[in-house]
Enzyme design. Structure first.
Site, PDB file in Angstrom:
ATOM      1  N   ASP A 195      33.129  32.700  42.828  1.00  0.00           N
ATOM      2  CA  ASP A 195      33.817  33.077  41.590  1.00  0.00           C
ATOM      3  C   ASP A 195      33.656  32.027  40.498  1.00  0.00           C
ATOM      4  OD1 ASP A 195      34.609  35.302  42.958  1.00  0.00           O
ATOM      5  OD2 ASP A 195      36.649  34.605  43.344  1.00  0.00           O
ATOM      6  N   ALA A 335      47.771  32.546  39.877  1.00  0.00           N
ATOM      7  CA  ALA A 335      49.027  33.256  39.624  1.00  0.00           C
ATOM      8  C   ALA A 335      49.573  33.921  40.876  1.00  0.00           C
ATOM      9  CB  ALA A 335      48.837  34.281  38.508  1.00  0.00           C
TER      10      ALA A 335
END
Length: 453
Positions: A195, A335
């Site tokens: 990523d 998050a």
């Protein structure tokens, strides 16, 4: 013959002026869009048959006033730019009547055949050397593409020392991060790694981003849906324009530094000129963020104490280890580890997630994509704070400094393996093992009766 008319109505005076004019009766097929940037209410009217026009405009007039007086800023985020790099754009469907196209129908198309590709490889990863070489040979020899790579990639001894591959690298175009601008030179991007390579690709383009095709050759791979085993057919489909895309929204972040001495120089006329991007005597730095903005307490042992504003209004003071402001793409990163919900990338929103808040009632919230957030140190904060953008460009925030965050109009067009929905749920299952558990054993009716007895 149908007549197509566009009326641009600047607040109430233009509405009244239009109503007072003697216009031939029409039946109207109406699409409307309210722009917060220009404050123009646009009405598209397609004339077909006879009906009274004033009643239609009276209802629109009421709708306009309810919008303009209820809120001065749209809750919706800015319409994303649908051109990606110099040649790519999103295929427009004529039947679509919505201002924003249905995300399920977003597909890639090319204005002109792509000729250049940026290949991003994870640095210092020996397992990627062979895939990188195979891909570059395929792109240059088979597809006749111009290949761009970062200069430090070719400085790897395993690549620079390969004489056979050296004949290929001589035709490469190289660049250096933060020094060379390639925004108008690259038609699409191929990432080899995890990523982080996609986040890095996003950071290279501060405005329009070319389409990104990410191959899963890293550790997690939530944002990299493609397998390298079939790269030739998959790359060929992208070059031919046969691919679905998901527009991953980014955050436009501006950091205002209050305590900054302006560097000045004097020109030939004796006039003092200021260097750098300066806003009212303050230094301004701007970033495009794909995952999240993290404000934390840094090395201090004290709680962070920052004020959070939404559209100019103080909504809360964050006391804890910090706060995360993330995109829907970033909702499955830092998050979610801090207790936030996971949001699909097509949802227009901004997520605010506290990090270990001092108040147990401080839960993560989701706000509309069109709002503007501002973060500042509280006046009674015991220490400074630190901010980072997608884990990079970390810097200290002092008293008087501020951070403004809005949704950017330059998303990252990420090429899908299947489609935006299936790819996302596949990543949830494969990478995060979402809702994976051992199934309950089946209980037959006979066993249930025995249990009751």
């Amino acid at each position: 013959m149908e007549i197509f008319t566009i009326y641009q109505l600047h607040f109430s005076t233009d509405f009244l002026h239009l109503l007072n004019n003697k216009v031939s009766p029409h039946t109207l097929e109406i699409n409307y869009h309210y722009s917060t940037v220009s404050h123009i209410f646009v009405i598209a009217a397609r004339a077909r048959a006879a009906v009274a026009i004033p009643s239609v405009f009276f209802s629109l007039h009421s709708l306009f006033f309810s919008l303009s007086f209820r809120r001065t800023q749209s809750l919706h985020g800015p319409s994303p730019v649908t051109t990606f790099g110099p040649k790519a754009c999103m295929l427009q469907i004529p039947q679509a009547v919505m201002h924003i196209q249905d995300p399920a129908s977003q597909r890639l198309t090319w204005n002109k055949p792509p000729q250049s590709v940026l290949v991003i490889k994870k640095i210092q990863d020996a397992s990627l050397l062979q895939p990188f070489k195979e891909l570059c040979v395929f792109l240059t020899k088979v597809k006749n593409m111009i290949v761009y790579v970062e200069k430090k990639v070719l400085e790897d001894p395993a690549i620079s020392g390969d004489e056979n591959f050296g004949a290929i690298t001589k035709n490469f175009c190289t660049f250096r991060e933060d020094l060379d601008d390639i925004s108008n030179l690259v038609d699409f991007i191929i990432c080899l790694g995890g990523d982080g390579t996609l986040l890095y690709a996003s950071s290279l383009f501060q405005e329009s981003v070319p389409p990104v095709m990410a191959f899963h050759l890293g550790s997690l791979g939530f944002l990299t849906p493609f397998k390298f085993e079939t790269y030739q057919s998959q790359v060929t489909q992208v070059i031919e324009g046969n691919a679905a895309i998901v527009l991953r929204s980014r955050l436009k972040v501006r950091v205002f530094k209050e305590n900054w001495e302006k560097k000045a120089r004097v020109d030939d006329m004796g006039i003092i000129l200021t260097n750098g991007d300066v806003d009212c005597g303050r230094k301004v730095a701007q970033y495009q963020v794909l995952n999240e903005v993290v404000v934390d307490r840094g090395p201090s042992s004290y709680l962070s104490n920052v004020d959070l504003f939404l559209d100019g209004h103080l909504i809360t003071t964050v006391q804890g280890d910090g706060v995360i402001v993330s995109t829907p793409t970033g909702s499955t990163a830092y998050a979610v580890a801090a207790g936030a919900s996971m949001i699909h990338p097509n949802v227009p929103a901004i997520m605010i997630t506290p990090i270990c808040p001092h108040s147990l009632s401080f839960r993560p919230i989701v706000v509309p994509a069109g709002v503007e957030l501002k973060i500042m140190l509280s006046c009674d904060a015991r220490n400074t704070a630190w901010v980072s953008f997608d884990g990079r460009k970390r810097q200290e925030i002092c008293h008087g400094d501020s951070i403004t965050i809005t949704t950017s109009c330059f998303p990252v067009p990420s090429i899908c393996f299947r489609d935006p929905v299936n790819d996302w749920f596949e990543s949830l299952a494969q990478c995060l093992h979402w809702n994976v558990r051992k199934k309950q054993n089946y209980i037959s009716s006979e066993d249930e009766e025995k249990g009751c007895n």
